[in-house]
Write a protein that holds these residues in place. Structure first.
Motif, PDB file in Angstrom:
ATOM      1  N   MET A 131       0.826  -1.560   0.052  1.00 59.29           N
ATOM      2  CA  MET A 131      -0.111   0.021  -0.104  1.00 59.29           C
ATOM      3  C   MET A 131       0.799   1.316   0.004  1.00 59.29           C
ATOM      4  O   MET A 131       2.076   1.203   0.448  1.00 59.29           O
ATOM      5  CB  MET A 131      -0.764   0.179   1.160  1.00 59.29           C
ATOM      6  CG  MET A 131      -2.250   0.854   0.956  1.00 59.29           C
ATOM      7  SD  MET A 131      -3.356   1.172   2.241  1.00 59.29           S
ATOM      8  CE  MET A 131      -2.090   1.160   4.250  1.00 59.29           C
ATOM      9  N   ILE A 132       0.361   2.525  -0.643  1.00 56.82           N
ATOM     10  CA  ILE A 132       1.455   3.291  -1.163  1.00 56.82           C
ATOM     11  C   ILE A 132       0.560   4.596  -0.235  1.00 56.82           C
ATOM     12  O   ILE A 132      -0.596   4.738  -0.375  1.00 56.82           O
ATOM     13  CB  ILE A 132       1.676   3.761  -2.802  1.00 56.82           C
ATOM     14  CG1 ILE A 132       2.410   2.765  -3.375  1.00 56.82           C
ATOM     15  CG2 ILE A 132       2.289   4.961  -2.757  1.00 56.82           C
ATOM     16  CD1 ILE A 132       2.739   2.174  -4.513  1.00 56.82           C
ATOM     17  N   ASP A 133       1.584   5.222   0.161  1.00 56.90           N
ATOM     18  CA  ASP A 133       0.543   6.566   0.824  1.00 56.90           C
ATOM     19  C   ASP A 133      -1.025   6.171   1.584  1.00 56.90           C
ATOM     20  O   ASP A 133      -1.538   7.398   1.477  1.00 56.90           O
ATOM     21  CB  ASP A 133       0.811   7.595   0.159  1.00 56.90           C
ATOM     22  CG  ASP A 133       2.687   7.603  -0.342  1.00 56.90           C
ATOM     23  OD1 ASP A 133       3.510   7.656   0.984  1.00 56.90           O
ATOM     24  OD2 ASP A 133       3.028   8.382  -1.323  1.00 56.90           O
ATOM     25  N   GLY A 134      -1.304   5.462   1.981  1.00 57.38           N
ATOM     26  CA  GLY A 134      -2.484   5.557   2.028  1.00 57.38           C
ATOM     27  C   GLY A 134      -3.640   4.823   1.632  1.00 57.38           C
ATOM     28  O   GLY A 134      -4.727   4.967   1.246  1.00 57.38           O
ATOM     29  N   ALA A 171       9.886   4.580  -6.987  1.00 61.60           N
ATOM     30  CA  ALA A 171       9.137   5.265  -7.601  1.00 61.60           C
ATOM     31  C   ALA A 171       7.682   5.487  -7.206  1.00 61.60           C
ATOM     32  O   ALA A 171       6.998   6.206  -8.062  1.00 61.60           O
ATOM     33  CB  ALA A 171       9.674   6.493  -8.114  1.00 61.60           C
ATOM     34  N   GLY A 172       7.316   4.124  -7.289  1.00 58.67           N
ATOM     35  CA  GLY A 172       5.118   4.574  -7.139  1.00 58.67           C
ATOM     36  C   GLY A 172       5.061   3.620  -7.938  1.00 58.67           C
ATOM     37  O   GLY A 172       4.206   3.045  -7.980  1.00 58.67           O
ATOM     38  N   GLN A 173       5.876   3.062  -8.390  1.00 60.30           N
ATOM     39  CA  GLN A 173       5.469   2.298  -9.986  1.00 60.30           C
ATOM     40  C   GLN A 173       5.643   0.572  -9.638  1.00 60.30           C
ATOM     41  O   GLN A 173       6.811   1.107  -9.117  1.00 60.30           O
ATOM     42  CB  GLN A 173       6.266   2.938 -11.558  1.00 60.30           C
ATOM     43  CG  GLN A 173       5.574   4.355 -11.839  1.00 60.30           C
ATOM     44  CD  GLN A 173       4.098   4.003 -11.860  1.00 60.30           C
ATOM     45  OE1 GLN A 173       3.458   3.478 -12.993  1.00 60.30           O
ATOM     46  NE2 GLN A 173       3.487   5.155 -11.772  1.00 60.30           N
ATOM     47  N   LEU A 174       4.979   0.279 -10.069  1.00 58.69           N
ATOM     48  CA  LEU A 174       5.534  -1.173  -9.905  1.00 58.69           C
ATOM     49  C   LEU A 174       5.965  -1.828 -11.373  1.00 58.69           C
ATOM     50  O   LEU A 174       5.192  -1.670 -12.376  1.00 58.69           O
ATOM     51  CB  LEU A 174       3.847  -2.308  -9.667  1.00 58.69           C
ATOM     52  CG  LEU A 174       4.230  -3.350  -9.484  1.00 58.69           C
ATOM     53  CD1 LEU A 174       4.937  -4.149  -8.506  1.00 58.69           C
ATOM     54  CD2 LEU A 174       2.943  -4.869  -9.120  1.00 58.69           C
TER      55      LEU A 174
END
Length: 238
Positions: A131-134, A171-174
């Motif tokens: 999970m990223i940033d809620g 950087a938030g990308q999978l």
């Protein structure tokens, strides 16, 4: 996988995904399209270890990547040098908390500064999701940061290692890293394991690991249609 992977992912992203066409891959990578997860019983990250790579393009040094390993946390910093900064400037810092007992990532904190714009990303992980940033939970098992992916690859690499798939969050990308079976080869007269990989939708990666028990990543090459980046290990202390 290394820290140079971040440089490529970020700089390639600046060009825009629409114009990207993956390059022709080495035969080994093109033939072996693994589907099983890449696994190892541990993450080979040595407490007290510090490694520095010089990142080059077309023979010019463009960035420096540094990684430091603590007991349960790994930190890194990648920053473009003066020459590359005339074209684009990049600084990336990552801190990964490791769940040592379960050989996986627990949390990650990233700071990305690209062309003066700062992005901060926090992520939490368990065995089956992240999970990223809620934001809503993403149900993908076994997701790693660059740090834990490096530790897994170092623990996994051997003559008998099997090909597999490794999901990596950058950087938030999978991204999906398809990893082929290692080959024994030579680098500057020294025997090494060479591992060829494919990043779906981005390009190809080759990593040279030492055949010693610590499997130090001595060299990394990343190829896209934009060109090739090479990271050479220039310093290691522990």
């Amino acid at each position: 996988m290394r820290l140079v992977l971040l440089v490529v992912l970020t700089l390639s992203g600046c060009a825009g995904r629409g114009s990207f066409r993956p390059p022709e891959l080495p035969e080994l990578v093109a033939v072996v399209r693994p589907t099983a997860p890449l696994t190892a019983g541990e993450l080979l990250l040595v407490p007290g270890e510090r490694m520095i790579w010089d990142v080059q393009a077309k023979g010019f040094s463009i960035a420096r990547a540094e990684l430091m390993v603590g007991d349960q946390q790994v930190t890194s910093r990648v920053e473009t040098g003066v020459l590359a900064s005339t074209i684009t400037s990049l600084r990336h810092e990552l801190a990964t908390t490791i769940d040592v007992e379960n050989a996986r990532t627990a949390t990650a904190h990233e700071t990305l500064v690209l062309e003066g714009k700062t992005t901060v990303i926090d992520a939490v992980f368990d065995a089956k999701s992240y999970m990223i940033d809620g934001k809503p939970v993403v149900s993908v098992p076994g997701v790693h940061t660059i740090h834990s992916a490096l530790g897994l690859l170092r623990a996994w690499v051997s003559q008998d290692a099997k090909a597999g798939v490794l999901p990596i969050l950058v950087a938030g990308q999978l991204y999906r890293l398809e990893v082929a079976q290692p080959n024994l080869t030579e680098l500057s007269g020294t025997s090494m394991f060479r591992v060829d990989c494919r990043i779906a939708g981005l390009g190809s990666v080759s990593i040279w690991f030492a055949i010693t028990d610590d499997h130090v990543p001595a060299r990394i090459e990343i190829t896209t249609t934009e060109g090739k980046l090479t990271a050479e290990l220039i310093e290691r202390t522990r």
